[in-house]
Scaffold this motif. Structure first.
Motif, PDB file in Angstrom:
ATOM      1  N   PRO A   1      -8.442  -9.737 -37.906  1.00 30.94           N
ATOM      2  CA  PRO A   1      -9.652  -8.945 -37.674  1.00 30.94           C
ATOM      3  C   PRO A   1     -10.736  -9.734 -36.937  1.00 30.94           C
ATOM      4  CG  PRO A   1      -8.945  -8.838 -39.986  1.00 30.94           C
ATOM      5  CD  PRO A   1      -8.162  -9.938 -39.340  1.00 30.94           C
ATOM      6  N   LEU A   2     -11.651  -8.986 -36.327  1.00 34.56           N
ATOM      7  CA  LEU A   2     -12.832  -9.603 -35.754  1.00 34.56           C
ATOM      8  C   LEU A   2     -13.712 -10.143 -36.882  1.00 34.56           C
ATOM      9  CD1 LEU A   2     -13.984  -7.063 -33.001  1.00 34.56           C
ATOM     10  CD2 LEU A   2     -12.496  -9.045 -32.727  1.00 34.56           C
ATOM     11  N   THR A   3     -14.276 -11.323 -36.680  1.00 30.43           N
ATOM     12  CA  THR A   3     -15.266 -11.864 -37.607  1.00 30.43           C
ATOM     13  C   THR A   3     -16.604 -11.171 -37.354  1.00 30.43           C
ATOM     14  OG1 THR A   3     -15.938 -13.582 -36.051  1.00 30.43           O
ATOM     15  CG2 THR A   3     -14.104 -14.116 -37.544  1.00 30.43           C
ATOM     16  N   GLU A   4     -17.592 -11.492 -38.178  1.00 25.26           N
ATOM     17  CA  GLU A   4     -18.943 -10.980 -37.918  1.00 25.26           C
ATOM     18  C   GLU A   4     -19.439 -11.469 -36.562  1.00 25.26           C
ATOM     19  OE1 GLU A   4     -20.829  -8.714 -39.428  1.00 25.26           O
ATOM     20  OE2 GLU A   4     -19.076  -8.368 -40.687  1.00 25.26           O
ATOM     21  N   ASN A   5     -19.113 -12.717 -36.225  1.00 22.13           N
ATOM     22  CA  ASN A   5     -19.462 -13.219 -34.894  1.00 22.13           C
ATOM     23  C   ASN A   5     -18.736 -12.447 -33.812  1.00 22.13           C
ATOM     24  OD1 ASN A   5     -21.236 -15.181 -35.799  1.00 22.13           O
ATOM     25  ND2 ASN A   5     -19.723 -16.833 -35.759  1.00 22.13           N
ATOM     26  N   GLY A   6     -17.491 -12.054 -34.103  1.00 19.80           N
ATOM     27  CA  GLY A   6     -16.710 -11.293 -33.136  1.00 19.80           C
ATOM     28  C   GLY A   6     -17.295  -9.914 -32.886  1.00 19.80           C
ATOM     29  N   LEU A   7     -17.763  -9.271 -33.939  1.00 25.36           N
ATOM     30  CA  LEU A   7     -18.428  -7.978 -33.778  1.00 25.36           C
ATOM     31  C   LEU A   7     -19.710  -8.137 -32.967  1.00 25.36           C
ATOM     32  CD1 LEU A   7     -17.914  -6.613 -37.401  1.00 25.36           C
ATOM     33  CD2 LEU A   7     -16.795  -5.770 -35.324  1.00 25.36           C
ATOM     34  N   SER A   8     -20.406  -9.237 -33.227  1.00 24.73           N
ATOM     35  CA  SER A   8     -21.624  -9.522 -32.458  1.00 24.73           C
ATOM     36  C   SER A   8     -21.294  -9.791 -30.996  1.00 24.73           C
ATOM     37  CB  SER A   8     -22.356 -10.721 -33.069  1.00 24.73           C
ATOM     38  OG  SER A   8     -23.506 -11.058 -32.317  1.00 24.73           O
ATOM     39  N   ASP A   9     -20.184 -10.516 -30.745  1.00 26.26           N
ATOM     40  CA  ASP A   9     -19.730 -10.752 -29.366  1.00 26.26           C
ATOM     41  C   ASP A   9     -19.567  -9.428 -28.631  1.00 26.26           C
ATOM     42  OD1 ASP A   9     -19.478 -13.543 -29.741  1.00 26.26           O
ATOM     43  OD2 ASP A   9     -17.375 -13.382 -30.341  1.00 26.26           O
ATOM     44  N   ALA A  10     -18.900  -8.477 -29.294  1.00 32.21           N
ATOM     45  CA  ALA A  10     -18.621  -7.181 -28.664  1.00 32.21           C
ATOM     46  C   ALA A  10     -19.908  -6.399 -28.414  1.00 32.21           C
ATOM     47  CB  ALA A  10     -17.661  -6.379 -29.541  1.00 32.21           C
ATOM     48  N   ARG A  11     -20.813  -6.426 -29.376  1.00 31.64           N
ATOM     49  CA  ARG A  11     -22.079  -5.691 -29.199  1.00 31.64           C
ATOM     50  C   ARG A  11     -22.894  -6.285 -28.054  1.00 31.64           C
ATOM     51  NH1 ARG A  11     -21.794  -5.470 -35.036  1.00 31.64           N
ATOM     52  NH2 ARG A  11     -23.011  -7.386 -35.183  1.00 31.64           N
ATOM     53  N   LYS A  12     -22.923  -7.613 -27.971  1.00 33.33           N
ATOM     54  CA  LYS A  12     -23.704  -8.258 -26.911  1.00 33.33           C
ATOM     55  C   LYS A  12     -23.159  -7.936 -25.522  1.00 33.33           C
ATOM     56  CE  LYS A  12     -25.352 -12.189 -29.667  1.00 33.33           C
ATOM     57  NZ  LYS A  12     -25.208 -13.647 -29.933  1.00 33.33           N
ATOM     58  N   VAL A  13     -21.842  -7.995 -25.369  1.00 34.06           N
ATOM     59  CA  VAL A  13     -21.282  -7.697 -24.054  1.00 34.06           C
ATOM     60  C   VAL A  13     -21.405  -6.203 -23.756  1.00 34.06           C
ATOM     61  CG1 VAL A  13     -18.859  -7.363 -24.759  1.00 34.06           C
ATOM     62  CG2 VAL A  13     -19.379  -8.237 -22.483  1.00 34.06           C
ATOM     63  N   GLY A  14     -21.368  -5.368 -24.808  1.00 34.20           N
ATOM     64  CA  GLY A  14     -21.590  -3.948 -24.608  1.00 34.20           C
ATOM     65  C   GLY A  14     -22.972  -3.665 -24.064  1.00 34.20           C
ATOM     66  N   GLU A  15     -23.957  -4.355 -24.592  1.00 35.00           N
ATOM     67  CA  GLU A  15     -25.326  -4.204 -24.085  1.00 35.00           C
ATOM     68  C   GLU A  15     -25.433  -4.717 -22.651  1.00 35.00           C
ATOM     69  OE1 GLU A  15     -27.527  -6.303 -27.021  1.00 35.00           O
ATOM     70  OE2 GLU A  15     -27.236  -4.746 -28.572  1.00 35.00           O
ATOM     71  N   LYS A  16     -24.752  -5.833 -22.382  1.00 31.86           N
ATOM     72  CA  LYS A  16     -24.787  -6.419 -21.039  1.00 31.86           C
ATOM     73  C   LYS A  16     -24.194  -5.469 -20.001  1.00 31.86           C
ATOM     74  CE  LYS A  16     -23.101 -10.516 -18.538  1.00 31.86           C
ATOM     75  NZ  LYS A  16     -22.396 -11.811 -18.690  1.00 31.86           N
ATOM     76  N   LEU A  17     -23.144  -4.747 -20.384  1.00 37.21           N
ATOM     77  CA  LEU A  17     -22.443  -3.864 -19.442  1.00 37.21           C
ATOM     78  C   LEU A  17     -22.834  -2.396 -19.616  1.00 37.21           C
ATOM     79  CD1 LEU A  17     -18.845  -5.406 -19.664  1.00 37.21           C
ATOM     80  CD2 LEU A  17     -20.606  -5.883 -17.959  1.00 37.21           C
ATOM     81  N   SER A  18     -23.869  -2.132 -20.368  1.00 38.12           N
ATOM     82  CA  SER A  18     -24.210  -0.747 -20.705  1.00 38.12           C
ATOM     83  C   SER A  18     -24.538   0.114 -19.486  1.00 38.12           C
ATOM     84  CB  SER A  18     -25.385  -0.708 -21.692  1.00 38.12           C
ATOM     85  OG  SER A  18     -26.557  -1.277 -21.105  1.00 38.12           O
ATOM     86  N   GLY A  19     -25.011  -0.504 -18.408  1.00 36.28           N
ATOM     87  CA  GLY A  19     -25.371   0.256 -17.220  1.00 36.28           C
ATOM     88  C   GLY A  19     -24.291   0.328 -16.165  1.00 36.28           C
ATOM     89  N   VAL A  20     -23.108  -0.208 -16.459  1.00 37.35           N
ATOM     90  CA  VAL A  20     -22.000  -0.183 -15.497  1.00 37.35           C
ATOM     91  C   VAL A  20     -21.181   1.091 -15.708  1.00 37.35           C
ATOM     92  CG1 VAL A  20     -19.939  -1.361 -14.645  1.00 37.35           C
ATOM     93  CG2 VAL A  20     -21.886  -2.707 -15.471  1.00 37.35           C
ATOM     94  N   ARG A  21     -21.020   1.850 -14.643  1.00 42.39           N
ATOM     95  CA  ARG A  21     -20.238   3.097 -14.728  1.00 42.39           C
ATOM     96  C   ARG A  21     -18.762   2.777 -14.497  1.00 42.39           C
ATOM     97  NH1 ARG A  21     -18.112   7.633 -12.183  1.00 42.39           N
ATOM     98  NH2 ARG A  21     -18.922   9.660 -12.888  1.00 42.39           N
ATOM     99  N   PHE A  22     -17.992   2.844 -15.563  1.00 46.90           N
ATOM    100  CA  PHE A  22     -16.559   2.561 -15.484  1.00 46.90           C
ATOM    101  C   PHE A  22     -15.777   3.847 -15.246  1.00 46.90           C
ATOM    102  CE2 PHE A  22     -18.048  -0.954 -18.293  1.00 46.90           C
ATOM    103  CZ  PHE A  22     -17.698  -2.007 -17.472  1.00 46.90           C
ATOM    104  N   GLU A  23     -14.901   3.818 -14.242  1.00 48.44           N
ATOM    105  CA  GLU A  23     -14.029   4.967 -14.002  1.00 48.44           C
ATOM    106  C   GLU A  23     -12.825   4.972 -14.940  1.00 48.44           C
ATOM    107  OE1 GLU A  23     -16.885   5.180 -11.201  1.00 48.44           O
ATOM    108  OE2 GLU A  23     -15.600   3.408 -11.362  1.00 48.44           O
ATOM    109  N   ALA A  24     -12.484   3.826 -15.480  1.00 46.82           N
ATOM    110  CA  ALA A  24     -11.352   3.724 -16.408  1.00 46.82           C
ATOM    111  C   ALA A  24     -11.581   2.546 -17.343  1.00 46.82           C
ATOM    112  CB  ALA A  24     -10.037   3.552 -15.648  1.00 46.82           C
ATOM    113  N   ALA A  25     -10.946   2.599 -18.507  1.00 47.84           N
ATOM    114  CA  ALA A  25     -11.067   1.522 -19.494  1.00 47.84           C
ATOM    115  C   ALA A  25      -9.694   1.271 -20.112  1.00 47.84           C
ATOM    116  CB  ALA A  25     -12.079   1.888 -20.573  1.00 47.84           C
ATOM    117  N   TYR A  26      -9.293   0.016 -20.137  1.00 44.30           N
ATOM    118  CA  TYR A  26      -7.985  -0.373 -20.649  1.00 44.30           C
ATOM    119  C   TYR A  26      -8.120  -1.557 -21.609  1.00 44.30           C
ATOM    120  CZ  TYR A  26      -5.340   2.552 -17.391  1.00 44.30           C
ATOM    121  OH  TYR A  26      -4.793   3.631 -16.721  1.00 44.30           O
TER     122      TYR A  26
END
Length: 221
Positions: A28-53
């Protein structure tokens, strides 16, 4: 045709914390791992992705879903999960201490670490040496690994949503990112250490060629 891949290493897992090889196995993701995902999500929040894999491992899928949930653009792609994008399979070394596994792989050649194998024989040989060291020989060698990964990129590029100019989110894994950097980094990327959990690398596919424009959050000149 030009496609930009946003390659994100999944958030930190418990196996990452414990320095264990984690290919097709999962933790599983650690608490730091969940934080990693949230931070990069915020960083990329304005990028319009045509697909996600992502790969079909829970650590990659969970990271992807957190990133997509934070996206604020007018289009939200559905996540596609392919086994092709799994990390390298380490056979009977899955879950083993990384340093011991690479010592076993390199020892027949007088080498003590992943970095030493890379320096003397290249990234491809790390896979071949580990398969040879695996008593079951279940670990993927270089040819087996690339056959699987190349098939995944072929499937992705055939996605009708992936057109000229598309931006694609792809949640990846540490050693896979190093393998891609070895093949497409034009000798400009250090291959000794995996990129950080939650880091973003950009890989461009253009005129049937791949090349990196950034790696581990660093621009490539």
């Amino acid at each position: 045709m030009k496609v930009t891949f946003y390659l994100v290493r999944h958030g930190q897992t418990y196996f990452n914390r414990y320095n264990k090889l984690q290919g097709w196995s999962n933790s599983p993701l650690t608490e730091n791992g969940l934080s990693d995902a949230r931070k990069v999500g915020e960083k990329l929040s304005g990028v319009r992705f045509e697909a996600a894999y992502s790969s079909d491992t829970s650590r990659a899928m969970q990271t992807a879903k957190i990133i997509l949930d934070k996206n604020t653009t007018d289009f939200q792609p559905e996540l596609s999960c392919l086994a092709n994008f799994r990390e390298e399979f380490y056979g009977s070394y899955e879950g083993s201490n990384m340093d011991i596994a690479w010592l076993n792989a390199g020892a027949p050649y007088g080498l003590k670490s992943y970095a030493e194998i890379v320096d003397d024989y290249g990234v491809a040989s790390t896979k071949d040496f580990l398969k040879a060291a695996d008593p079951w020989h279940d670990a993927e060698n270089n040819d087996e690994y690339w056959a699987r990964l190349d098939e995944g990129f072929t499937k992705l590029l055939e996605d009708p949503n992936v057109k000229d100019g598309a931006k694609v989110l792809l949640i990846s894994h540490g050693n896979t990112l190093l393998s891609l950097a070895d093949r497409y980094g034009n000798n400009k990327i250090s291959l000794h250490a995996r990129p950080k959990n939650g880091s973003v690398s950009k890989l461009v596919y253009e005129d049937r060629q791949y090349h990196f424009i950034s790696f581990d959050d660093k621009e490539i000149n």
